[in-house]
Design an enzyme around this catalytic site. Sequence first.
Site, PDB file in Angstrom:
ATOM      1  CB  ILE A   6      -0.911   0.033   1.249  1.00  0.00           C
ATOM      2  CG1 ILE A   6      -1.685  -1.287   1.390  1.00  0.00           C
ATOM      3  CG2 ILE A   6      -1.864   1.227   1.192  1.00  0.00           C
ATOM      4  CD1 ILE A   6      -2.344  -1.450   2.751  1.00  0.00           C
ATOM      5  CG  ASP A  59       9.339  11.967  -2.317  1.00  0.00           C
ATOM      6  OD1 ASP A  59       8.329  11.879  -3.051  1.00  0.00           O
ATOM      7  OD2 ASP A  59       9.853  13.059  -2.008  1.00  0.00           O
ATOM      8  CG  ASN A  86      -3.987   5.752  -0.597  1.00  0.00           C
ATOM      9  OD1 ASN A  86      -5.135   6.165  -0.722  1.00  0.00           O
ATOM     10  ND2 ASN A  86      -3.172   6.217   0.349  1.00  0.00           N
ATOM     11  CE1 TYR A 147      -6.405  14.628  -6.056  1.00  0.00           C
ATOM     12  CE2 TYR A 147      -8.705  14.852  -6.697  1.00  0.00           C
ATOM     13  CZ  TYR A 147      -7.735  14.259  -5.915  1.00  0.00           C
ATOM     14  OH  TYR A 147      -8.082  13.290  -5.002  1.00  0.00           O
ATOM     15  CE  LYS A 151      -6.678  11.080  -7.241  1.00  0.00           C
ATOM     16  NZ  LYS A 151      -5.853  10.019  -6.626  1.00  0.00           N
TER      17      LYS A 151
END
Length: 253
Positions: A6, A59, A86, A147, A151
Amino acid sequence: MPTALITGASAGLGAEFARELARRQADLILVARTAGALEDVAAELRSEFGVAVEVLVADLSVTDDVQRVAERLGDASDPVHLLINNAGFGLPLQFADNDIDDEVRHLRVHVEASMRLMHAALGSMRGRGGRIINVASVAGFISRSTYSACKSWLIGFSRWANVEYASDRVSVTAVCPGFTHTTFHERMGLAPGHEGIPGLLWLDARDVVRAGLRDAAQGKAVSIPSLRYKAIVALASLLPSSVTSGVARRGRV
């Protein structure tokens, strides 16, 4: 035990995914750039659920760090069964007002890092099976700066990859929540309660995670974990971009 990797696991939805999977007795590899917060989450999960938790400080805006995570995904001797992309962050201003280096870093984390990690995971999962979850957003269905564009890319790629790699027993799911109670907005400098969003539109992080995991297990390409947001997405598809982008400027999903 199945193992899940994750990214962005030190807080927010990433930490909630980790907690829910640990509750289900999955072993974990947690990735984030803040070592202290990551170690705190790992220690809590080991203590409460007795699962193995590996910590990988990285990072994902840095190419060498992304490569280290990719190499872990490709380790056939200790395979990863579930990748959850995520990691991400929002920017406080509109595109022309943000620093361009911040915009490039934003693109690298949301799109390039996710793409590289999916490529590494697919190289290991094809044939033996596995799942990939890309945490996207309902913002990907509307017009709003970079953004939204990032997405949208995750959603479109997940839809294609879920079909393309089904014969290899790999599913790819874009989980698309709306406004969710996490630290995401605070990290953008927005104080809680000052985002201008009605309470009805806020989701609980645990509900989002459970719905996303359920839809991924069912092999769905896109998961919108709320009936009200499913309705909003359906409505947005019927409206012109000039309307949806104007509404979207009121807040950040």
